[in-house]
Structure formats: structure tokens, C-alpha cells
Design a protein around this motif. Structure first.
Motif, PDB file in Angstrom:
ATOM      1  N   GLU A  27       0.784  -1.130  -0.028  1.00 50.10           N
ATOM      2  CA  GLU A  27       0.068   0.060   0.189  1.00 50.10           C
ATOM      3  C   GLU A  27       0.701   1.262  -0.040  1.00 50.10           C
ATOM      4  O   GLU A  27       0.602   2.248  -0.543  1.00 50.10           O
ATOM      5  CB  GLU A  27      -1.083  -0.051   1.192  1.00 50.10           C
ATOM      6  N   LEU A  28       2.026   1.244   0.673  1.00 54.38           N
ATOM      7  CA  LEU A  28       2.932   2.268   0.769  1.00 54.38           C
ATOM      8  C   LEU A  28       3.532   2.638  -0.557  1.00 54.38           C
ATOM      9  O   LEU A  28       3.643   3.776  -1.036  1.00 54.38           O
ATOM     10  CB  LEU A  28       3.984   2.129   1.807  1.00 54.38           C
ATOM     11  N   VAL A  29       3.864   1.607  -1.349  1.00 56.38           N
ATOM     12  CA  VAL A  29       4.325   1.649  -2.748  1.00 56.38           C
ATOM     13  C   VAL A  29       3.130   2.267  -3.528  1.00 56.38           C
ATOM     14  O   VAL A  29       3.626   3.070  -4.453  1.00 56.38           O
ATOM     15  CB  VAL A  29       5.083   0.333  -3.057  1.00 56.38           C
ATOM     16  N   LYS A  30       1.938   1.720  -3.358  1.00 59.89           N
ATOM     17  CA  LYS A  30       0.865   2.388  -4.396  1.00 59.89           C
ATOM     18  C   LYS A  30       0.558   3.731  -4.094  1.00 59.89           C
ATOM     19  O   LYS A  30       0.374   4.500  -4.925  1.00 59.89           O
ATOM     20  CB  LYS A  30      -0.400   1.683  -3.994  1.00 59.89           C
ATOM     21  N   LEU A  31       0.755   4.221  -2.643  1.00 61.71           N
ATOM     22  CA  LEU A  31       0.712   5.634  -2.629  1.00 61.71           C
ATOM     23  C   LEU A  31       1.790   6.563  -3.194  1.00 61.71           C
ATOM     24  O   LEU A  31       1.418   7.683  -3.514  1.00 61.71           O
ATOM     25  CB  LEU A  31       0.580   5.815  -0.978  1.00 61.71           C
ATOM     26  N   VAL A  32       2.919   6.118  -2.814  1.00 67.96           N
ATOM     27  CA  VAL A  32       4.096   7.016  -3.354  1.00 67.96           C
ATOM     28  C   VAL A  32       4.275   6.942  -4.882  1.00 67.96           C
ATOM     29  O   VAL A  32       4.959   7.773  -5.388  1.00 67.96           O
ATOM     30  CB  VAL A  32       5.366   6.392  -2.422  1.00 67.96           C
ATOM     31  N   SER A  33       3.668   6.016  -5.337  1.00 63.38           N
ATOM     32  CA  SER A  33       3.664   6.052  -6.875  1.00 63.38           C
ATOM     33  C   SER A  33       2.912   6.797  -7.507  1.00 63.38           C
ATOM     34  O   SER A  33       3.094   7.135  -8.916  1.00 63.38           O
ATOM     35  CB  SER A  33       3.491   4.348  -7.462  1.00 63.38           C
ATOM     36  N   GLN A  34       1.626   7.390  -6.830  1.00 63.44           N
ATOM     37  CA  GLN A  34       0.956   8.446  -7.190  1.00 63.44           C
ATOM     38  C   GLN A  34       1.457   9.834  -7.497  1.00 63.44           C
ATOM     39  O   GLN A  34       2.318  10.169  -6.669  1.00 63.44           O
ATOM     40  CB  GLN A  34      -0.313   8.609  -6.624  1.00 63.44           C
ATOM     41  N   TRP A  35       1.339  10.321  -8.556  1.00 65.56           N
ATOM     42  CA  TRP A  35       2.144  11.645  -9.001  1.00 65.56           C
ATOM     43  C   TRP A  35       1.792  12.678  -8.092  1.00 65.56           C
ATOM     44  O   TRP A  35       2.585  13.549  -7.590  1.00 65.56           O
ATOM     45  CB  TRP A  35       1.703  12.007 -10.382  1.00 65.56           C
ATOM     46  N   ARG A  36       0.581  12.871  -7.850  1.00 68.04           N
ATOM     47  CA  ARG A  36       0.010  13.731  -6.669  1.00 68.04           C
ATOM     48  C   ARG A  36       0.803  13.722  -5.435  1.00 68.04           C
ATOM     49  O   ARG A  36       1.016  14.791  -4.749  1.00 68.04           O
ATOM     50  CB  ARG A  36      -1.557  13.880  -6.603  1.00 68.04           C
ATOM     51  N   ILE A  37       0.956  12.342  -4.889  1.00 64.94           N
ATOM     52  CA  ILE A  37       1.461  12.216  -3.587  1.00 64.94           C
ATOM     53  C   ILE A  37       2.791  12.787  -3.663  1.00 64.94           C
ATOM     54  O   ILE A  37       3.684  13.206  -2.798  1.00 64.94           O
ATOM     55  CB  ILE A  37       1.218  10.839  -2.931  1.00 64.94           C
ATOM     56  N   ARG A  38       3.609  12.377  -4.819  1.00 69.04           N
ATOM     57  CA  ARG A  38       4.991  12.654  -5.006  1.00 69.04           C
ATOM     58  C   ARG A  38       5.339  14.299  -5.021  1.00 69.04           C
ATOM     59  O   ARG A  38       6.098  14.857  -4.323  1.00 69.04           O
ATOM     60  CB  ARG A  38       5.521  11.939  -6.352  1.00 69.04           C
ATOM     61  N   LEU A  39       4.186  14.976  -5.694  1.00 68.88           N
ATOM     62  CA  LEU A  39       4.353  16.348  -5.694  1.00 68.88           C
ATOM     63  C   LEU A  39       4.171  16.826  -4.259  1.00 68.88           C
ATOM     64  O   LEU A  39       4.582  18.093  -3.801  1.00 68.88           O
ATOM     65  CB  LEU A  39       3.137  16.793  -6.664  1.00 68.88           C
ATOM     66  N   LEU A  40       3.132  16.462  -3.544  1.00 72.22           N
ATOM     67  CA  LEU A  40       2.837  16.850  -2.210  1.00 72.22           C
ATOM     68  C   LEU A  40       4.263  16.622  -1.131  1.00 72.22           C
ATOM     69  O   LEU A  40       4.430  17.497  -0.671  1.00 72.22           O
ATOM     70  CB  LEU A  40       1.601  16.252  -1.511  1.00 72.22           C
ATOM     71  N   VAL A  41       4.826  15.627  -1.512  1.00 67.35           N
ATOM     72  CA  VAL A  41       6.041  15.334  -0.886  1.00 67.35           C
ATOM     73  C   VAL A  41       7.330  16.486  -1.105  1.00 67.35           C
ATOM     74  O   VAL A  41       7.724  17.005  -0.122  1.00 67.35           O
ATOM     75  CB  VAL A  41       6.725  13.845  -0.812  1.00 67.35           C
ATOM     76  N   LEU A  42       7.369  16.491  -2.281  1.00 66.38           N
ATOM     77  CA  LEU A  42       8.276  17.744  -2.837  1.00 66.38           C
ATOM     78  C   LEU A  42       7.949  19.107  -2.290  1.00 66.38           C
ATOM     79  O   LEU A  42       8.643  19.637  -1.863  1.00 66.38           O
ATOM     80  CB  LEU A  42       8.623  17.523  -4.207  1.00 66.38           C
ATOM     81  N   ALA A  43       6.566  19.336  -2.309  1.00 67.78           N
ATOM     82  CA  ALA A  43       6.050  20.677  -1.885  1.00 67.78           C
ATOM     83  C   ALA A  43       6.490  20.810  -0.529  1.00 67.78           C
ATOM     84  O   ALA A  43       6.912  22.025  -0.183  1.00 67.78           O
ATOM     85  CB  ALA A  43       4.900  20.762  -2.241  1.00 67.78           C
ATOM     86  N   CYS A  44       6.171  19.740   0.264  1.00 70.06           N
ATOM     87  CA  CYS A  44       6.129  19.953   1.855  1.00 70.06           C
ATOM     88  C   CYS A  44       7.669  20.085   2.179  1.00 70.06           C
ATOM     89  O   CYS A  44       7.924  20.577   3.083  1.00 70.06           O
ATOM     90  CB  CYS A  44       5.585  19.019   2.308  1.00 70.06           C
TER      91      CYS A  44
END
Length: 453
Positions: A27-44
Motif C-alpha cells: 500500500e505504501l508503494v501504491k501511495l508513493v507511486s501516485q504523481w500527486r503524492i510525490r508532488l505533495l512530498v516535494l512541495a512540503c
């Protein structure tokens, strides 16, 4: 071992439920693979540093936010300004994007049957998804805290921080309390994340499930702006987003903060339990059964409304909270304490002989503009006359302040003379002009009753 026995053992092994740890990693890989989650991580992890560094270099500061007026003086004011913004807007939106969609995404894609065949345990699916969303949310909060602190220290420096009551914190003490303040807001963030899980399970693919944490947070923020009884205010998880300011007073005001953390954790456990029970009762064989508004109301909204009523009753009975919590003696004590601390900072700026709070004997007399109006409750019509004494001087000094006290206990004191004390934004020091700490200052009134002195 015979071939049939080997095949039977293989089928038995494949039929076992997947462990929670394997499901969590999946499930963690599924979440991190989403582009919007990656953008949120980079933005934060990037945007807060750039924002704090840029604002710290501006000539005008966000003085309407706590510690905003000190962003030129120390790098530790920046992460506190960011914390105030995050508690109001960023964290509710982040929990909506992560926890509010973790179950609904399976409804939109129609992948529940495949997931059940692979994992073979709804309980472990729920645990894996909840833990994965919690991990991502913690990563986002850590990014906001670390990035804003790094940007502030890099742009301004590791300087002492003026506390909310005017006392000076060393850089090490300021760093520790900034970190602790960010850690304290994890509790209300978990409460919003649990509400997101509940909305994602109960409402399925409906966009309302995704928006639920943000809408609940907005409703609670609006409630904090109203003149509610202090027991109701403390019974809402949103109060923990602002109660961290008690860490920056001397002595610290831990009562409201601890109540806010406990209330938030109770909300988190309750909402997660409701989401778990709804998830186990779900009919996964029916692809059209992805939640309903009636189910969300009866199994989600009603229990949480009952929790609010119970929490209000417990807070009211376990504390001395009554009315708005903003009373005349509390306002006078808070103004006098902040003025005494800030007067010593101004004395040091002007290179005058140092004095202590005991020597100053600062006192404040406050009212709400008229003797006919009760001196209690929030409002922008508070007026205070501050008096103090200097060693060897017979005449007491006086200064006037106009106060704007908000419903949550925070106030801004605006100097109204004399000009030599608080009439100008700048004071002339031997090293040049410097901001006058007595011109305007922020402080807060502890809503719970405290002992005098």
C-alpha cells in the motif's frame, strides 16, 4: 514427498492471508507511486524553506500571525508562522488528499475483488491502508517542519526568540520548543486523518469523502472564531492546532494543550474504529455498494456528534472553565507580564542600566472602553493603562495600549503613547535604528483559570 502432496501444500500456502507488513509495503508503494503524492512530498520539503526565506527578507512582515513580527530577528519565528498556516489550511488539505482517498481509490478503479483475492483478509487490508496513509502524512508534516526551520535559520540566523509573553528564549530552547510545537499538532492531524479514513470508507467514490477532513477542519476553525464557552472550544480537536502557543510563555500554559491533545487522540481512535467497523460490514461482492450518505450519517456523523457532547461535559466538569475564559484580571496579568519582559529588552537596546521585573513592579488596569461594559470576553475595544517604577525615580511611568482580543484568547496590544515608550515603530539605539518591542506585541490569555502571581 509425492507430487500431489507438494501441490496441496503449495495451494495451502498460497491461500494464507498476506501479512500486515507485506500489505503495508504494498500500500505504501501504491501511495508513493501516485504523481500527486510525490508532488505533495516535494512541495512540503521544499516550498516552506523558500517561503520563509523570502518573507524574512521582505520589508513588511505578516504581523497578523503569531511570531510574524519577529521573522527579521530570528530564524525560529519562521517555522512558527508556517505552523499557524499549516494548522489552518495545509494539514487539513494534506489529510484529505491522502487519508480521504485511500479507500475511495479502490472504488473508483473497481479493484476490491483483486485486492481481496491477493490479501484474503479485510482486517489486514484496513490495517495496511491505514498505516500506509499515516506514514505518508507523517512524512509530509516532517517536511513542513524541517523545511521551514531550515529556511528560517539559513535566511536570518540562529538567534534568540522572543516568547509569546515577551520573555527571551535562547536559540537552543527556541529550537526545542519549535520542534515540540510541531510534534503537538500531530494529534489533531491524526484526528483529521481518521475522519478522512471514515469518509473514504463510508462515502466510497463520492468526492465528499475526499473533502470531508477539510470541511470538518473548516467548520471547527469557524467555531473557534465564535464566542463559544471555553469548555466547547477545548472539546474540539481544532483547538490543539493553536494551543501550542502555551509552550512559548513562562511558565508554560500546558493545561489547554494537554486537553487538546487528549481530545484529538480520542477523536482519532473513535473515527478509526468507526471506519474499521464499517469496512468489515462492507459487501465487496456488490460493485455498486461503495458507501452511502445515510450510512455516513448514522455510523459516522451521529457518533462523532455524541462524542462532542460527552467531551464538553467531561471538560466542563474536570476543569474550572466557565464562560469565554477571557476575564479582566487575566488580561491585566498577561499585559503586565509581557510589558515587563519587553521593557527589559528595550532597556538593553538603548544601553540603559538593567532592571528586573521585581524592580519594575509592572501593573496593568484594563477595561472595555466604558465602565458600563463588563470587562470580559473578546473584542477590539479593550484599553489598558500600564504603570511601572524605575529604581531611584519617584514618579511611576505610564503607557497606554489598545487591545484586540480574539475569541481564542490571543490579543495584539497596540501602543498609544507616550511616544518615548511605545509611540514609534523604531527606537534609536547606539547601533542604529531597531524595531521597538513595546510598539506592538502579541500575547494570549490562558482560558483556563490560573492562580494569581
Amino acid at each position: 514427498m509425492t507430487a500431489p502432496a507438494t501441490i496441496a501444500d503449495h495451494h495451502a500456502a498460497s491461500a494464507r492471508s498476506v501479512s500486515v507488513s507485506r500489505g503495508y509495503r504494498f500500500e505504501l508503494v501504491k501511495l508513493v507511486s501516485q504523481w500527486r503524492i510525490r508532488l505533495l512530498v516535494l512541495a512540503c520539503w521544499i516550498t516552506p524553506a523558500l517561503f520563509v526565506a523570502a518573507v524574512s527578507r521582505q520589508s513588511t512582515l505578516p504581523v497578523d500571525t503569531l511570531f510574524g513580527r519577529w521573522m527579521h530577528a530570528t530564524g525560529w519565528a519562521g517555522p512558527l508562522v508556517m505552523l499557524g498556516f499549516a494548522g489552518t489550511w495545509a494539514l487539513p488539505l494534506l489529510t484529505s488528499m491522502v487519508a480521504g482517498d485511500v479507500f475511495a481509490s479502490e472504488d473508483r478503479l473497481g479493484t476490491w475483488r483483486h485486492l481481496l483475492v491477493a490479501v484474503r483478509s479485510p482486517r489486514r487490508i484496513f490495517a495496511a491502508k491505514a498505516l500506509a496513509s499515516l506514514t505518508v502524512i507523517l512524512l509530509l508534516v516532517a517536511g513542513l517542519a524541517c523545511s521551514s526551520a531550515a529556511g528560517g535559520v539559513a535566511a536570518v540566523g540562529n538567534q534568540p526568540l522572543v516568547g509569546l509573553d515577551g520573555h527571551l528564549l535562547t536559540p537552543a530552547d527556541a529550537a526545542g520548543k519549535v520542534l515540540l510545537a510541531w510534534a503537538c499538532v500531530l494529534a489533531p492531524t491524526l484526528a483529521l486523518a481518521a475522519i478522512g479514513l471514515l469518509g473514504s470508507v463510508a462515502l466510497g467514490r463520492s468526492p465528499m469523502g475526499l473533502l470531508l477532513p477539510a470541511l470538518v477542519a473548516l467548520a471547527m476553525q469557524l467555531a473557534q472564531m465564535l464566542p463559544l464557552p471555553v469548555a466547547v472550544r477545548l472539546a474540539l480537536p481544532a483547538y490543539a492546532f493553536i494551543a501550542w502557543n502555551g509552550l512559548f510563555t513562562s511558565p508554560t500554559h500546558l493545561g489547554p494543550l494537554l486537553i487538546g491533545i487528549v481530545v484529538s487522540l480520542v477523536w482519532a481512535v473513535t473515527a478509526t474504529t468507526l471506519a474499521y467497523l464499517l469496512f468489515l460490514r462492507r459487501d465487496f461482492t456488490n460493485l455498486t455498494d461503495d458507501g452511502s450518505g445515510r450510512r455516513a450519517f448514522t455510523a459516522g456523523a451521529l457518533p462523532l456528534a455524541g462524542l462532542v457532547a460527552v467531551t464538553v461535559a467531561v471538560v466542563a466538569s474536570a476543569t474550572t472553565a466557565s464562560g469565554s475564559g477571557i476575564e479582566q484580571d487575566k488580561v491585566q496579568r498577561s499585559v503586565a507580564t509581557a510589558f515587563a519582559h519587553l521593557y527589559r529588552i528595550q532597556t538593553k537596546q538603548l544601553n540603559r542600566p538593567d532592571v528586573t521585573e521585581a524592580q519594575l513592579k509592572v501593573a496593568a488596569t484594563c477595561d472595555k472602553g466604558s465602565v458600563k461594559v463588563a470587562a470580559e470576553g473578546p473584542g477590539n475595544d479593550w484599553r489598558c493603562v500600564v504603570t511601572w517604577h524605575l529604581p531611584g525615580v519617584d514618579v511611576a511611568g505610564t503607557a497606554i495600549y489598545q487591545l484586540d482580543v480574539t475569541a481564542d484568547g490571543r490579543f495584539m496590544a497596540d501602543g498609544d503613547g507616550p511616544k518615548e515608550v511605545n509611540g514609534y515603530f523604531l527606537v534609536r539605539t547606539p547601533a542604529g535604528d531597531a524595531p521597538n518591542p513595546l510598539w506592538q506585541f502579541d500575547s494570549n490569555v490562558e482560558l483556563l483559570a490560573t492562580s494569581k502571581g
